[in-house]
Design an enzyme around this catalytic site. Sequence first.
Site, PDB file in Angstrom:
ATOM      1  N   THR A 385      29.461  20.912 -13.527  1.00 53.35           N
ATOM      2  CA  THR A 385      30.362  21.174 -12.400  1.00 53.35           C
ATOM      3  C   THR A 385      31.491  22.116 -12.844  1.00 53.35           C
ATOM      4  O   THR A 385      31.897  22.122 -13.999  1.00 53.35           O
ATOM      5  CB  THR A 385      30.927  19.871 -11.795  1.00 53.35           C
ATOM      6  N   ASN A 405      25.042  19.514 -10.721  1.00 56.76           N
ATOM      7  CA  ASN A 405      25.137  18.128 -11.179  1.00 56.76           C
ATOM      8  C   ASN A 405      25.189  18.077 -12.702  1.00 56.76           C
ATOM      9  O   ASN A 405      25.973  18.790 -13.301  1.00 56.76           O
ATOM     10  CB  ASN A 405      24.047  17.228 -10.601  1.00 56.76           C
ATOM     11  N   GLY A 476      34.048  16.900 -13.424  1.00 57.31           N
ATOM     12  CA  GLY A 476      34.274  15.618 -14.091  1.00 57.31           C
ATOM     13  C   GLY A 476      33.558  14.442 -13.457  1.00 57.31           C
ATOM     14  O   GLY A 476      33.960  13.294 -13.673  1.00 57.31           O
ATOM     15  N   GLY A 477      32.499  14.687 -12.668  1.00 58.84           N
ATOM     16  CA  GLY A 477      31.765  13.571 -12.070  1.00 58.84           C
ATOM     17  C   GLY A 477      32.703  12.713 -11.239  1.00 58.84           C
ATOM     18  O   GLY A 477      33.537  13.225 -10.487  1.00 58.84           O
TER      19      GLY A 477
HETATM   20  N1  GLY Z   1      27.262  16.100  -8.810  1.00 55.04           N
HETATM   21  C1  GLY Z   1      28.564  15.628  -8.927  1.00 55.04           C
HETATM   22  C2  GLY Z   1      29.247  15.466  -7.634  1.00 55.04           C
HETATM   23  O1  GLY Z   1      28.930  16.171  -6.688  1.00 55.04           O
HETATM   24  O2  GLY Z   1      30.094  14.634  -7.508  1.00 55.04           O
END
Ligand code: GLY
Length: 574
Positions: A385, A405, A476-477
């Site tokens: 990201t 992702n 950062g997820g």
């Molecule tokens: N793939 C990480 C997010 O969209 O939160």
Amino acid sequence: MNFPLNWRVLSLSLLLVGGTALAADGTPKAAATAHSASMQQRPGHAAIASANFLATNAGLEVLAKGGNAFDAAIAVASTLSVVEPESSGIGGGFMAVLHRAKDGHDVFIDAREAAPAAVNRKDYINPDGSPNRDAALKGPLSAGIPGEPAGLVLIAKRYGRLPLQQSLAPAIRIARDGFQPDARLRGSIAAEQKTLERWPASVAKYLPNGKPPAEGVIWRDPDQARTWELIAAHGDDGFYHGETAQKLVAAVRAAGGNWTLADLASYQAKERTPITVNYHGYRIVTAPPPSSGGVAIAEILNILSGIDLTKMDQAQRVHYIVEAMRRAFRDHNDYLGDPDFVKMPLDMLLSPFYADGLRQGILPDKATPSSMLPRAEAPEPGMHTTHFSIIDADGNMAAVTSTVNYTMGSTFVAEGTGVLLNDEMDDFALVPNKPNVYGLLGSAANAPEPGKRMLSSMSPSIVIGADRTAVIGSPGGSTIITQVLEGILHFIDGESAQQIAAHKRFHHQYLPDEVMVEDGTFDPATSEALTKMGYTLKQRESWGFMNVVTWDRKTNKLDAASDPRRPSGLGKVQ
Ligand code: GLY
């Protein structure tokens, strides 16, 4: 802890009876004043902060050709696809908040990936009922239908000044002529070498001579250059129909995936109304579902707005922020999904009165244990990201968070296209009560369905005050949400772009019930006080890659800062 929806709606309506009325558009006076101030003034120069200096320079190049912030966003995003493919790109998706200066129009661009029509939960579950993590994270079954090309085409058509050919020119040139991959990209390829080796087109692209590119080599990506050229010439048709679509579907199906031409042809990027929340005289414009980020940020800020954080010591301040995070993430798990598929109680979640109720449940000196849901391990965020921020000379603003992702997405390159596919299917709640790669649990609201968009944590945000404005975001997820929240609080506290990007961070996401902490965030006394209140503190090494631009309208000073944790970023004022 986990109140049923009808209980929460009932308590909200009871609170509303005695509540203060908001203005018709929900905007208090202070925010309206800040908004008009931003419309009257223009900075006269521009600022961009992104994760890679080539991408920042691509944006500046397009501005110099007469483009606006939105054309620059197209240049930055497409260049990141070439030079930072481990984080985002043409085979992924993005979410953006745009602010148009001439009329103050705020809009959210949803270019999130969508599930193919043939999505089948069974593909992600092993015969013994355990989650098939490999199918969720690697190879074509892990990939949603990409949104990035459609989103950039939409921005060019509705908000840009330049034709796509000009905005995409830097990315096409860099992909054709080559560039030197930085240490992060080389490291990401090395880390994913084993899975990349499964797919011949991934080997051809990322493992020349069977190895990751060496330091200093010039690396070219002619297939990706050609795909961007088709998009530049034909818009959506260059990717979602014709030659590229056929190659994508053929490659995916040959490797065990289930995409069809109809999945690609029916994909559309969407404009949505952003979430707006007012906090201490600032108007924060942020991401609505299918991101959970804006809802969570608004809920946290609404809880915190009834507490004077400035009068507290660090431990107390962190205590209230963590308790607000905990409650917002609990709601995130319960309710949120793709708004085109799921009815969500957003009026409740975003209401200050709902926040009042949540705030009253916070004990002044004790952590509230998260309960009920099984404990989930959240891993270190990897190189995935990306976020960039732009303000142009006219005061147009773009906050864009883009992703494939997890690091290098699915690791699957569709032969002949240069397109590295995302592994965004893992952001669905694929297996009930089992967490995704970020330790996030989901509910039926985020279950996979044909054409549905998976929930995201991406939280591109614009913060508009009477005198100061910030464009902010981070990868950062699941920690995106809390990192952006902390950035917003630091900005409102008066910090500069550099201070915000560098600030030490912490995170809580309801489950696992622990505060993840960057080394050096808390002094020993604060750590001890928090531990006494019942918090488990857990050190985490890797934090986001925040890219922030700010505009001080009193001094007319623009500032751009890239996170010092990762050296390849560049914030630049021109
Ligand atoms: N793939 C990480 C997010 O969209 O939160």
